[in-house]
Design a protein around this motif. Structure first.
Motif, PDB file in Angstrom:
ATOM      1  N   THR A  63      -5.153   7.739  -0.068  1.00 24.73           N
ATOM      2  CA  THR A  63      -6.168   7.895  -0.947  1.00 24.73           C
ATOM      3  C   THR A  63      -6.962   6.132  -0.952  1.00 24.73           C
ATOM      4  OG1 THR A  63      -4.861   7.242  -2.578  1.00 24.73           O
ATOM      5  CG2 THR A  63      -5.137   9.427  -2.340  1.00 24.73           C
ATOM      6  N   THR A  64      -6.203   5.287  -1.053  1.00 28.73           N
ATOM      7  CA  THR A  64      -6.632   3.964  -0.845  1.00 28.73           C
ATOM      8  C   THR A  64      -7.557   3.597   0.247  1.00 28.73           C
ATOM      9  OG1 THR A  64      -4.842   3.155  -2.096  1.00 28.73           O
ATOM     10  CG2 THR A  64      -6.028   1.650  -1.111  1.00 28.73           C
ATOM     11  N   ARG A  65      -7.085   4.067   1.451  1.00 25.42           N
ATOM     12  CA  ARG A  65      -7.615   3.981   2.743  1.00 25.42           C
ATOM     13  C   ARG A  65      -8.839   4.915   3.324  1.00 25.42           C
ATOM     14  NH1 ARG A  65      -6.450  -1.364   4.161  1.00 25.42           N
ATOM     15  NH2 ARG A  65      -7.266  -0.920   6.095  1.00 25.42           N
TER      16      ARG A  65
ATOM     17  N   PRO B 236      -0.408   7.147  -1.686  1.00 27.32           N
ATOM     18  CA  PRO B 236      -1.269   6.166  -2.327  1.00 27.32           C
ATOM     19  C   PRO B 236      -2.105   5.529  -1.003  1.00 27.32           C
ATOM     20  CG  PRO B 236       0.530   5.948  -3.464  1.00 27.32           C
ATOM     21  CD  PRO B 236       0.766   6.888  -2.632  1.00 27.32           C
TER      22      PRO B 236
ATOM     23  N   LEU C 112       0.975  -1.313  -0.036  1.00 23.08           N
ATOM     24  CA  LEU C 112       0.019   0.040   0.071  1.00 23.08           C
ATOM     25  C   LEU C 112       0.798   1.043   0.026  1.00 23.08           C
ATOM     26  CD1 LEU C 112      -2.579  -0.985   2.851  1.00 23.08           C
ATOM     27  CD2 LEU C 112      -3.142  -0.853   0.187  1.00 23.08           C
TER      28      LEU C 112
END
Length: 482
Positions: free
Chosen positions: A199-201, A196, A119
């Motif tokens: 934004t992913t989490r 990243p 991640l």
């Protein structure tokens, strides 16, 4: 020379991993009085954590004490880059934290460690390699979210330590460039955007808007002022990352092109002139941010623990004798990295540290060898940053008069200056209160380092041989992210 008759109008809270200091300081960054305490850490559950409630009482009571003794008008905090607090909406709800602040020097649960690397994004995103334990704030957040999802979901903000203390005092939450840019893995500095994993989490909601380190968040909250007897008009600034505060004192004084090398537990090199494309993730190099949000190339080496590994415990603090240094260099005795758990600049070297050549014969020789060793690590730091021009040394190792001359000798190029002031972080933080003025130039007392008096061919060949041996360590194909 410090003028102890000058009025201390600024209080700087300096939060280190081991100790916390409150410094009453003048407008030009001189320390007039210091209070200090060990940074309290408690065992789990849910994890080893810092005791923010106890520390908060000490900070506010100590600030009140200093304000009774000095005309304190401004408060600002500086802190290490591996601390952050997940808070709710109310700074008066206990210590304000939704979950205890993770002590970064502890192993991660295997599930968190395995989930993190995919991640974390690229080196450009992270600004550093993935380091040991819970060093990075993004790692801490993932641990909290995986372990306590319901409590994590109730959080309002994630704040770096200087901004946490500013929030406790004013109720205003902000982010700051140098703090999020200190290997938090939450902010991509070159591209000025979240990483990243953020934004992913879906963590964008937890990062408040940015504000400059020198900007005012207003006066201390009336309820807090009344409870602890603080000056009601005390102005609270946003705050700054500790190494960036030290860099800022030189930037504010006009030394914008010089590389700065600070020494202590960590050897930290920072240079605005180094190209980001020249940074080597595997060698522990970093992308930091200065207070203006500009990328700054960095290089890190564990200095303090490496020094102790070589010198041994209890070797005293007496200055090293030049004749002892010359004798060790002359017979080819050298400490080859790395003695601790990190590789530093030499991938694959962790825990492979050893002494080459005749062994030191006394505690005096061991201490001298340790000083040579950290001088070599410091020179390597500057070489890794491709520093050709002026470099300024400061911090703990300057207490020994031979340190700067040894670094100058091992560098072999560029001007080497040094600063004997041991309060660089506090001074840089204090100068935020006079940002944009000429006060910073009055805080610098630089000297030029004389090159260590030995035949240049001997020191050059000694350092070249040391570097060759250090680079013989080979990264194992089985090595994984910590």
């Amino acid at each position: 020379m410090i003028d102890h008759t000058a009025s201390a109008s600024i209080c700087v809270l300096d939060v280190g991993k081991t100790n916390v200091k409150l410094n009453a300081m003048t407008a030009t960054g001189d320390v007039v009085e210091t209070l200090s305490i060990a940074n309290p850490v408690r065992p789990g559950p849910p994890w080893q954590h810092h005791d923010l409630a106890a520390l908060g009482d000490w900070v506010f009571e100590g600030l009140a004490t200093l304000a009774r003794r000095h005309p304190i008008k401004t408060f600002v905090s500086a802190a290490h880059g591996s601390g952050g607090v997940l808070v709710g909406s109310d700074p008066d709800a206990g210590d304000g934290a939704v979950l205890p602040m993770i002590d970064y020097e502890q192993p991660l649960p295997s599930a968190v460690r395995e989930a993190y690397a995919p991640l974390a994004g690229s080196f450009r995103d992270r600004g550093s390699a993935i380091m040991h334990g819970a060093t990075h704030q993004a790692r801490q957040m993932l641990w909290m979210e995986m372990a306590e999802p319901e409590r994590f979901a109730t959080a309002r903000w994630f704040l770096c330590l200087p901004q946490y203390w500013a929030w406790r005092m004013t109720g205003s939450a902000v982010s700051e460039a140098s703090c999020l840019g200190a290997q938090s893995h939450l902010w991509n500095i070159p591209d000025n955007r979240p990483t990243p994993i953020v934004t992913t989490r879906g963590w964008e909601r937890l990062l408040p808007p940015f504000a400059p380190a020198w900007s005012s968040l207003g006066p201390v909250r009336p309820a807090l002022a009344q409870r602890y007897g603080l000056p009601p008009a005390l102005d609270v600034l946003v705050g700054i990352h500790d190494s960036s505060a030290n860099l800022y004192r030189y930037q504010a004084a006009g030394l914008t092109d010089a590389a700065i090398l600070s020494t202590g537990t960590w050897i930290v090199g920072m240079s605005r002139r180094t190209r980001l494309d020249d940074l080597d993730e595997a060698a522990g190099m970093t992308i930091n941010s200065d207070v203006f949000g500009h990328p700054v190339a960095g290089a890190l080496a564990m200095g303090g623990r490496e020094f102790v590994h070589v010198a041994g415990e209890g070797t005293g603090s007496a200055a090293v004798d030049p004749a002892t240094v010359m004798a060790l260099i002359g017979r080819g005795t050298m400490a080859v990295p790395s003695f601790g758990d990190g590789d530093g600049f030499f991938p694959g070297s962790a825990r492979l540290g050893h002494v080459v050549g005749p062994e030191p014969q006394s505690a005096v020789e061991r201490r001298a060898l340790a000083l040579i060793y950290v001088a070599q690590l410091s020179a390597e730091c500057l070489d890794a940053l491709k520093v050709e021009g002026t470099a300024v040394l400061d911090g703990t190792y300057l207490k020994d008069p031979l340190f700067a001359p040894l670094v100058a000798a091992f560098r072999g190029r560029g001007e080497t200056l040094f600063n004997l002031d041991a309060y660089g972080v506090a001074t840089g933080a204090a100068l935020l209160a006079s940002h944009g003025t000429s006060s910073a130039s009055d805080s610098l007392h630089l000297r030029s380092a004389d090159v260590f008096q030995a035949p240049p061919d001997i020191t050059t060949s000694y350092h070249r041989r040391w570097r060759e041996l250090a680079r013989q360590a080979k990264p194992s194909s089985e090595r994984t992210f910590p």
